[in-house]
Write a protein that holds these residues in place. Structure first.
Motif, short mmCIF file in Angstrom:
data_model
loop_
_atom_site.label_atom_id
_atom_site.label_comp_id
_atom_site.label_asym_id
_atom_site.label_seq_id
_atom_site.Cartn_x
_atom_site.Cartn_y
_atom_site.Cartn_z
N ARG A 94 0.86 -1.20 0.00
CA ARG A 94 0.00 0.00 0.00
C ARG A 94 0.89 1.24 0.00
O ARG A 94 1.78 1.37 0.83
CB ARG A 94 -0.93 0.04 1.21
CG ARG A 94 -1.85 1.26 1.22
CD ARG A 94 -2.87 1.23 2.34
NE ARG A 94 -3.70 2.42 2.35
CZ ARG A 94 -3.40 3.56 3.00
NH1 ARG A 94 -2.27 3.65 3.70
NH2 ARG A 94 -4.20 4.60 2.94
N TYR A 340 0.95 0.55 15.80
CA TYR A 340 0.18 0.12 14.62
C TYR A 340 -0.92 -0.88 14.98
O TYR A 340 -2.07 -0.70 14.59
CB TYR A 340 1.13 -0.42 13.55
CG TYR A 340 1.92 0.70 12.90
CD1 TYR A 340 2.90 1.38 13.62
CD2 TYR A 340 1.68 1.12 11.60
CE1 TYR A 340 3.62 2.42 13.06
CE2 TYR A 340 2.38 2.17 11.03
CZ TYR A 340 3.36 2.82 11.76
OH TYR A 340 4.04 3.85 11.21
N ASP A 344 -4.96 -0.35 14.74
CA ASP A 344 -5.77 -1.25 13.92
C ASP A 344 -6.85 -1.96 14.73
O ASP A 344 -7.93 -2.24 14.22
CB ASP A 344 -4.87 -2.24 13.17
CG ASP A 344 -4.09 -1.49 12.08
OD1 ASP A 344 -4.69 -0.58 11.47
OD2 ASP A 344 -2.91 -1.76 11.88
C1 HEM Z 1 6.92 6.77 16.36
C2 HEM Z 1 6.69 7.11 15.12
C3 HEM Z 1 5.47 6.70 14.36
C4 HEM Z 1 4.22 6.41 14.80
C5 HEM Z 1 3.71 6.41 16.23
C6 HEM Z 1 3.43 6.07 13.64
C7 HEM Z 1 2.09 5.75 13.65
C8 HEM Z 1 1.34 5.42 12.56
C9 HEM Z 1 -0.06 5.10 12.59
C10 HEM Z 1 -0.92 5.10 13.84
C11 HEM Z 1 -0.44 4.80 11.33
C12 HEM Z 1 -1.83 4.40 10.85
C13 HEM Z 1 -1.87 2.91 10.68
C14 HEM Z 1 -3.25 2.38 10.38
O1 HEM Z 1 -4.24 3.05 10.63
O2 HEM Z 1 -3.31 1.21 9.92
C15 HEM Z 1 0.72 4.90 10.50
C16 HEM Z 1 0.75 4.63 9.16
C17 HEM Z 1 1.91 4.55 8.43
N1 HEM Z 1 3.18 4.88 8.85
FE1 HEM Z 1 3.69 5.51 10.66
N2 HEM Z 1 4.20 6.15 12.52
C18 HEM Z 1 5.46 6.53 12.91
C19 HEM Z 1 6.56 6.72 12.11
C20 HEM Z 1 6.66 6.28 10.82
C21 HEM Z 1 7.89 6.17 10.06
C22 HEM Z 1 9.26 6.55 10.59
C23 HEM Z 1 7.56 5.65 8.85
C24 HEM Z 1 8.43 5.29 7.68
C25 HEM Z 1 9.72 5.02 7.78
C26 HEM Z 1 6.12 5.42 8.84
C27 HEM Z 1 5.41 4.88 7.80
C28 HEM Z 1 4.06 4.65 7.82
C29 HEM Z 1 3.33 4.14 6.68
C30 HEM Z 1 3.89 3.74 5.32
C31 HEM Z 1 1.98 4.08 7.08
C32 HEM Z 1 0.81 3.63 6.21
C33 HEM Z 1 0.61 2.14 6.34
C34 HEM Z 1 -0.54 1.71 5.46
O3 HEM Z 1 -0.41 1.87 4.23
O4 HEM Z 1 -1.54 1.23 5.99
N3 HEM Z 1 5.61 5.81 10.05
N4 HEM Z 1 1.79 5.31 11.27
#
Ligand code: HEM
Length: 488
Positions: A94, A340, A344
């Motif tokens: 995704r 995550y 979810d």
């Molecule tokens: C402590 C730092 C972070 C927290 C707490 C966090 C939290 C979240 C949350 C809550 C979601 C929503 C997931 C869902 O509803 O299924 C999300 C999505 C996402 N995060 Fe993070 N995030 C952080 C850092 C990062 C970093 C550093 C990256 C990349 C290196 C990243 C990449 C992504 C991606 C690609 C998604 C989308 C996933 C999908 O396509 O369902 N995040 N993040």
């Protein structure tokens, strides 16, 4: 089927629906009757069609495909999908933007998400990456504040450059990623023409229990291509779902996008003495010290049949690692390990792994979890639901045990231990100096155009950061904004 062999309409309970156009009323113009149970069911279902959107990365597009190992990595990891050249592992990807809502335009300046779910024989391995190798902050404690500053102003419900730059100017560790964001790479042409980077460091462990540190790089075989600011703005108005459409249509045409997958490998002990802290996600590991090593190919070759079922309901987590892959002490990764699955369970419910896109494909799921909302499988039927037991219930699998590792120091709220070159400015400055003359000019224009709308005290604080990364970088932005004195 009716007598002409046509499918017939049924309610949620399988009851034939007699009229799908007219509600049941008292006479032609009388009020609607409560006994029109089908009308009530239809409206009630419609009323509940929306689920919470992702708190970040709400707008996205996905596709299925496979990973093919092109090198046997058994010397470094016991992860089965990374051994045996030619071995193919099915996967789902995704892509997403970060800050916008589910209906926002695709061609905005924003990092892009690149989340991969490998359906391995040891369970699902998720690499939840971005198209940038670094991130804005290095401690998960700051993530909610950071995201608040990038999303809409709580009063006006409009994106607010004061908020965004206020946070960045108070968080100089963001400078490297801010430089990437305002460079040409800040607006990819589409999801096929961008790279993916784990950013985080992971630990790989082989059959002998030996460990190394790795970072992943997914390099697009289509070449990195970006949109100009003018094209991006035009497309955002004309075709806000441009990236979503591009991915779907290219796969429908049989033009399957692919990425060559590499890792950088760092010997385990080197992490403690390397010139900067290698677990800090605001920094890249120089390729000259840790060259890219090819390990495989990712190909996307099948579109989802239903967007909501397979893309909206997909759920990735950096906590999903399979034997042979373990965590590093990266403070951001450690926070993400919690966030995550937590979101979810809220967004999709406690049994979200029963949703087909999220359930393992190449291994059965055996555990003692039972019940909960939307338990739509057989709920373990009559099998034993506790452990230990004397009824042949599943037993522990030693392959799932992670290796032990040493820790030292006192528990406290602490920043990373500083290595000799730990500094927020070196890598941002190096990146600036690597850009061509034209790239620098576009970077400076992009930043100045955004900073034009920001309060002077915030601008001054931020200008000092650009200046510390590279004198020319800071001076040129200041000149473009007409700011003479920013304390440097
Ligand atoms: C402590 C730092 C972070 C927290 C707490 C966090 C939290 C979240 C949350 C809550 C979601 C929503 C997931 C869902 O509803 O299924 C999300 C999505 C996402 N995060 Fe993070 N995030 C952080 C850092 C990062 C970093 C550093 C990256 C990349 C290196 C990243 C990449 C992504 C991606 C690609 C998604 C989308 C996933 C999908 O396509 O369902 N995040 N993040």
């Amino acid at each position: 089927m009716d007598e002409k062999g046509k499918e017939t309409l049924k309610s949620q309970h399988g009851i034939p629906v007699g009229d799908n156009q007219n509600s049941t009323t008292a006479g032609h113009s009388g009020p609607t009757l409560l006994e029109d149970v089908y009308l009530i069911e239809k409206l009630a279902h419609f009323d509940r069609e929306r689920i919470p959107e992702r708190i970040v990365h709400a707008k996205g597009a996905g596709a299925f495909g496979y990973f093919e190992a092109t090198r046997d990595m058994a010397g470094y990891t016991k992860a089965k999908f990374l051994r045996n050249i030619g071995k193919k592992t099915p996967l789902f990807v995704r892509f997403s933007t970060v800050a916008g809502e589910k209906g926002s335009a695709d061609t905005v300046r924003d990092p892009r998400g690149f989340a991969v779910k490998f359906y391995t024989e040891d369970g699902n391995y998720d690499l939840v990456m971005n198209n940038t190798p670094v991130f804005f902050i290095r401690d998960g404690m700051k993530f909610p504040d950071f995201i608040h500053s990038q999303k809409k102003n709580p009063r006006t419900n409009v994106r607010d450059p004061d908020m965004a730059w206020d946070f960045w100017s108070h968080s100089p560790e963001s400078l490297h990623q801010v430089t990437i964001l305002f460079s040409d790479r800040g607006i990819p042409k589409d999801y096929r023409h961008m790279n993916g980077y784990s950013g985080h460091t992971f630990k790989w462990v082989n059959n002998r229990g030996e460990a190394v540190w790795v970072k992943y790089h997914f390099k697009t075989d289509q070449r990195v291509q970006n949109l100009s600011v003018e094209d991006a703005l035009r497309i955002a108005g004309e075709d806000p779902d441009y990236h979503t459409k591009d991915l779907f249509e290219s796969i429908e045409r049989g033009e399957y996008p692919s990425w060559t997958v590499y890792v950088q490998i760092m010997p385990y002990e080197e992490a403690w003495t390397y010139k900067f802290n290698p677990f800090d996600i605001t920094k890249v590991w120089p390729h000259s010290d840790y060259p890219l090593q090819e390990i495989g190919k990712l190909v996307l070759n099948r579109n989802p049949d239903n967007y909501f079922a397979e893309v909206e309901q997909s759920a990735f987590s950096p906590a999903n690692v399979v034997p042979g892959i373990e965590f590093s002490p990266d403070k951001m990764l450690q926070a993400r390990i919690f966030a995550y699955a937590d979101t979810d369970r809220y967004r999709l419910g406690v049994n979200y792994t029963l949703i087909p896109v999220n359930s393992p494909k190449n291994t059965p799921v055996n555990n003692y979890y039972r019940d909960g909302f939307m338990r739509v499988d057989d709920n373990g039927k009559w099998s034993v639901n506790y452990e230990p037991n004397s009824f042949s219930g599943p037993v522990e699998d030693v392959s799932g045990k992670r290796i032990k590792y040493g820790v030292n120091g006192f528990a406290d709220s602490l920043p990373y231990e500083k290595h000799s070159e730990d500094n927020d400015y070196i890598q941002a400055g190096n990146l600036y100096r690597m850009l061509s003359g034209e790239e620098k000019t576009r970077l400076i224009d992009n930043i100045a155009n955004d900073l034009k709308n920001v309060k002077p005290d915030i601008v001054k604080r931020q200008l000092a950061h650009f200046y510390k990364a590279d004198k020319d970088y800071g001076t040129r932005i200041a000149a473009e904004l007409g700011v003479r004195d920013f304390g440097m």
